[in-house]
Design an enzyme around this catalytic site. Structure first.
Site, short mmCIF file in Angstrom:
data_model
loop_
_atom_site.label_atom_id
_atom_site.label_comp_id
_atom_site.label_asym_id
_atom_site.label_seq_id
_atom_site.Cartn_x
_atom_site.Cartn_y
_atom_site.Cartn_z
N GLY A 262 29.32 28.54 79.09
CA GLY A 262 28.58 27.29 79.11
C GLY A 262 27.46 27.17 80.12
O GLY A 262 26.70 26.19 80.08
N PRO A 297 30.95 33.82 79.38
CA PRO A 297 29.55 33.44 79.21
C PRO A 297 28.92 34.10 77.98
O PRO A 297 29.18 35.27 77.70
CB PRO A 297 28.90 33.98 80.49
CG PRO A 297 29.75 35.13 80.90
CD PRO A 297 31.16 34.80 80.45
N TYR A 339 19.36 21.47 67.15
CA TYR A 339 19.68 20.83 68.44
C TYR A 339 18.47 20.18 69.10
O TYR A 339 18.51 19.88 70.29
CB TYR A 339 20.20 21.87 69.44
CG TYR A 339 21.33 22.76 68.98
CD1 TYR A 339 22.57 22.23 68.64
CD2 TYR A 339 21.17 24.14 68.94
CE1 TYR A 339 23.61 23.06 68.26
CE2 TYR A 339 22.21 24.98 68.57
CZ TYR A 339 23.43 24.43 68.22
OH TYR A 339 24.46 25.25 67.86
N CYS A 370 10.89 25.15 52.55
CA CYS A 370 10.71 23.83 51.96
C CYS A 370 11.66 22.82 52.60
O CYS A 370 12.62 22.36 51.96
CB CYS A 370 10.94 23.89 50.46
SG CYS A 370 9.86 25.10 49.70
C1 LIG Z 1 30.61 29.37 72.48
C2 LIG Z 1 31.73 29.63 73.41
C3 LIG Z 1 31.51 30.28 74.63
C4 LIG Z 1 30.12 30.68 75.10
O1 LIG Z 1 29.35 29.58 75.45
P1 LIG Z 1 27.90 29.80 76.12
O2 LIG Z 1 27.38 28.43 76.25
O3 LIG Z 1 27.11 30.61 75.17
O4 LIG Z 1 28.11 30.47 77.43
C5 LIG Z 1 32.59 30.55 75.44
N1 LIG Z 1 33.85 30.19 75.08
C6 LIG Z 1 34.10 29.55 73.92
C7 LIG Z 1 35.49 29.19 73.58
C8 LIG Z 1 33.06 29.24 73.06
O5 LIG Z 1 33.32 28.59 71.92
#
Ligand SMILES: *Cc1c(COP(=O)(O)O)cnc(C)c1O
Length: 444
Positions: A262, A297, A339, A370
């Protein structure tokens, strides 16, 4: 024009290409021409055409290594989230560097194995694992199932019993913290579909402990994506630590804590915390726990290692707006449409320095699909001519993996660059391949 990365005018947003690339280690301009590592972007286009995704090997490794360096004082495992970019070459480079992987499907696990990944370092996330997914993963020797519901837990126990092989599990808990990111990529609030609520977590662990073929090894959370602040991660960690203490009181011991992925990246002028600042904020609390620490990550490892290259096919000025129609579209890169993501668009060759006289105008950069939602960027101040090559930066994550064949468009090629070498890592999809698995209806 100042050296700040962006200037907002009434006509639109100007993104200064040189100021932008100063923040992107893989890219720079040399005598006005864009390079990735030691390879000129125009050279890549000459070899592979457009649209084309290009990734820097060094940029991927640098971010991976800054994770491992920042958490070096702890026993840790970086499980790259495969869904961000699942090309075999990307996975292979990370596998060689020692990474583990976070997967959300059987298909992703097959890719990891094909790329030489170590299965015992793979965690299996996702809300909807099926019997056969679980059976495959367990047979292969998966490191951990990140479990999101009681029904999944009992299903895993059933599969494990039939294979007579205990399943290592972690419960994904939902710490109910606001990640302050786009609602579609926020996953840690109580009205999201993800995880087991904080309130129920201890009870579900107690249930898990009763199951014959479940081996409790960890606890995990993942609160969202493109987080630019550290506070939500700290808040989530505090909530998970509370649970770890309650579990210890009940005699349930864990081996690892997994804080998910995240961490955000700088697309244009965001200012996300650095990996080191992120680590400094978490390390004191983590080191007291005495557990192995996992991270998952995705975006932060690959986003800024990649660009999507596209050619300007048609310039269409209208009374209200100017449209630059390019050969990439929402099927290649859906983040802007899905997004409202703002991504930088920079030329492969810089125009003359004086933007008042070089023909700079406001353009919407759009594809040929389209759909009115088919845009890659809106209201950008650029000097454009047909045939120009543009690079959309930050395209290494959730770019190719979210691409589709909408409008019967073949998916783009992918290229890896390392030092002065470039290599095709996925062929451009042929149009014949798009219908090769289809059959005509037979009338009798
Ligand atoms: C998508 C996801 C990630 C990776 O998230 P990023 O924002 O790309 O770092 C990690 N763990 C889980 C469970 C996810 O669904």
């Amino acid at each position: 024009m100042s050296q700040s990365v962006t200037t907002q005018t009434e006509q639109g947003l100007y993104v200064n290409p040189e100021a932008l690339t100063a923040h992107l280690p893989a890219l720079d301009y040399r005598d006005g021409a864009l390079y990735m590592e030691q390879v000129s972007i125009d050279e890549v286009v000459k070899h592979y055409g457009t649209p084309c995704y290009v990734y820097s090997k060094q940029a991927i490794l640098d971010v991976y290594q800054s994770y491992t360096a920042s958490f070096a004082s702890l026993t840790h495992q970086i499980c790259y989230a495969v869904k961000a970019n699942s090309n075999l070459a990307v996975l292979g480079i990370l596998a060689q560097a020692g990474a583990g992987f976070d997967i959300v499907s059987r298909g992703e696990l097959m890719r990891v194995l094909a790329a030489g990944g170590e299965v015992s370092r793979v965690v299996f996330s996702g809300v909807g694992k099926t019997y056969s997914d679980i059976e495959y993963a367990l047979t292969q020797g998966i490191g951990c199932f990140n479990v999101e519901s009681i029904s999944e837990l009992t299903l895993i126990n059933d599969v494990a019993k039939s294979l007579d092989k205990p399943a290592p599990i972690s419960l994904r808990v939902n710490p109910n913290v606001d990640a302050k990111t786009h609602p579609y990529i926020s996953t840690g609030l109580k009205d999201n579909k993800f995880g087991i609520s904080h309130e129920n977590a201890v009870a579900v662990y107690e249930q898990a402990a009763q199951l014959s073929h479940i081996n409790i090894v960890g606890i995990d959370c993942h609160i969202g994506s493109q987080l630019t602040e550290v506070a939500p991660f700290v808040a989530a960690l505090d909530k998970v630590i509370e649970l770890i203490h309650s579990l210890r009181d009940k005699g349930i011991a864990l081996r690892h804590i997994d804080l998910g992925g995240g961490l955000g990246v700088r697309y244009i002028d965001e200012t996300p915390v650095s990996i080191d600042e992120f680590a400094q904020a978490l390390l004191p609390k983590l080191s007291e726990l005495g557990l192995t620490v996992f991270f998952e990550p995705g975006r932060s490892i690959v986003a800024n290692a990649g660009v999507l290259l596209t050619k300007v096919d048609v310039l269409k000025p209208t009374e209200h707006k100017n449209f630059a129609i390019v050969d990439a579209a929402m099927n290649d890169l859906i983040r802007p449409a899905l997004y409202q993501a703002e991504m930088a668009v920079i030329p492969s060759v810089l125009p003359s320095k004086d933007i008042d006289t070089d023909g700079t105008q406001s353009w919407d950069i759009v594809g040929a699909i389209c759909e009115t939602g088919d845009f890659l960027a809106k209201d950008r101040l650029l000097s454009l001519a047909t045939g120009d090559i543009l690079a959309i930066t930050g395209a290494g994550a959730y770019g190719f993996t979210m691409s589709s064949n909408y409008n019967s468009r073949g998916r783009a090629s992918e290229v890896m660059v390392a030092d002065d070498r470039h290599q095709l890592i996925r062929k451009r999809e042929t149009l014949e391949a798009l219908y090769a698995d289809e059959m005509l209806w037979q009338d009798k």
